[in-house]
Design an enzyme around this catalytic site. Structure first.
Site, PDB file in Angstrom:
ATOM      1  N   SER A 234       0.737  -7.823  -7.508  1.00 41.97           N
ATOM      2  CA  SER A 234       0.362  -6.451  -7.156  1.00 41.97           C
ATOM      3  C   SER A 234       0.303  -5.474  -8.338  1.00 41.97           C
ATOM      4  O   SER A 234      -0.152  -4.349  -8.175  1.00 41.97           O
ATOM      5  CB  SER A 234       1.301  -5.896  -6.086  1.00 41.97           C
ATOM      6  OG  SER A 234       2.624  -5.800  -6.578  1.00 41.97           O
ATOM      7  N   LYS A 279       6.101   1.820  -2.291  1.00 42.36           N
ATOM      8  CA  LYS A 279       5.715   2.053  -3.681  1.00 42.36           C
ATOM      9  C   LYS A 279       5.379   3.521  -3.921  1.00 42.36           C
ATOM     10  O   LYS A 279       5.621   4.053  -5.013  1.00 42.36           O
ATOM     11  CB  LYS A 279       4.543   1.145  -4.049  1.00 42.36           C
ATOM     12  CG  LYS A 279       4.936  -0.329  -4.038  1.00 42.36           C
ATOM     13  CD  LYS A 279       3.850  -1.241  -4.536  1.00 42.36           C
ATOM     14  CE  LYS A 279       4.373  -2.667  -4.602  1.00 42.36           C
ATOM     15  NZ  LYS A 279       3.407  -3.606  -5.203  1.00 42.36           N
TER      16      LYS A 279
END
Length: 346
Positions: A234, A279
């Site tokens: 990611s 996040k």
């Protein structure tokens, strides 16, 4: 007498509480991680400095005990994820970790290709052998190999790709024996393996491993990436931006703190990731000004299987609104989208 009884009850209670702490449930707990400055992970030889910072964001994930499970039920931005949604039921913990490290290596290679292509810099690949992702428990390789091993020769032969490797092995017969040379913990080893037929592969034979190409990317100028503590793909988009920024004289950060997430393909396409709300929280805590979120398309098939699914960008917007962030959340489909946005900054 009563005091002794209560003392024993208290000791028994403490023992049970401690035992519950170490007992793992068939769930993972996913929670916000950290936002890390990328210049501490990425170093391009004679690279240019930056006034701002580019940051990767992480999600913390661990096996849940009963206390983790209970807290996750009541805390915001903590999710309980069944074990089979994180890793395959047949996959061991070790194989899962090896696979995550492989995804990180692929992500780094993709990011280097994207950045070096954009900056008109050169690179090439050296094929090193075959990387073992997993081992079938009832096949011959299970007695010799484990996930993370690198096979560099078969019967003294080297190969130019994993396809050639597979062709060589499949031209053999059941019960034929091959000699493999492999590397484990930086030590070269050899072993003999007898080939067998896969139970569910239409009569195909082999050692019984899941494999991918083991390729080393050589770039000019050289780039080093220290990512031993991070797994998964990611961080690809942010890696590519950081590498590109060190390769080029113009500082694309312009003094801003820029976080984000998203996988990256060699052609620069940014892909969907999991846990983006967490996040966003991590980036906000670190004081980021900008957050790049994959603007992935939700297909009718995805919508049918997961009726509440939304694009990463929409998920990020929701999380940002919920925590009242001042970060600018920017949708991106490609590396060029992110670069184009940064070039508009004053």
């Amino acid at each position: 007498m009563k005091r002794k009884i209560w003392s024993r009850i208290l000791i028994l209670f403490l023992v049970i509480m401690i035992a519950l702490f170490f007992y793992r449930l068939p769930y993972y707990v996913e929670k916000p991680g950290m936002a890390h400055e990328l210049d501490s992970y990425v170093h391009v030889e004679n690279g240019y400095p930056e006034k701002g910072k580019l940051m990767l964001t992480t999600v913390r994930m661990g096996r849940a005990n009963i206390y983790d499970y209970a807290l996750a039920k009541i805390k915001k931005f903590e999710d309980i994820v069944p074990l089979n949604e994180v890793r395959d039921e047949k996959q061991t913990e070790e194989e899962y970790n090896v696979y995550q490290l492989y995804l990180m290596e692929s992500s780094k290679n993709n990011a280097i290709q994207v950045a070096y292509n954009k900056a008109n810099k050169s690179y090439h690949f050296n094929y090193k052998g075959v990387y073992v992702l997993d081992v079938y428990p009832n096949m011959p390789a299970a007695k010799v190999l484990k996930a993370g091993d690198r096979i560099i020769k078969v019967d003294g032969h080297t190969f130019e790709s994993s396809e050639k490797f597979i062709q060589y092995v499949q031209n053999k017969k059941v019960a034929d024996q091959i000699k493999i040379t492999f590397v484990r913990d930086n030590k070269e080893k050899t072993a003999d393996i007898q080939l067998a037929k896969f139970d569910d592969a239409n009569g195909k034979i082999g050692m019984g491993i899941g494999l991918v190409d083991d390729r080393e990317l050589i770039a000019n100028p050289a780039v080093k990436m220290n990512t031993e503590s991070i797994g998964g793909p990611s961080a690809g988009l942010m890696f590519s931006l950081e590498i590109y920024n060190q390769l080029t004289k113009e500082d694309i950060t312009k003094g801003y703190s820029i976080a984000g997430t998203g996988t990256i393909e060699p052609d620069g396409v940014v892909g969907r990731i999991g846990g983006i709300d967490k996040k966003v929280v991590a980036a906000d805590k670190e004081g980021a000004n900008i957050f790049f979120a994959p603007d992935d398309e939700i297909t009718p098939e995805m919508k049918k299987e997961y009726p509440t699914i939304e694009s990463n960008y929409k998920e990020a917007l929701k999380a940002g609104k919920e925590i009242g962030t001042k970060m600018k959340i920017v949708p991106v489909k490609t590396f060029d989208d992110a670069l184009a946005y940064l070039k508009t900054l004053k």
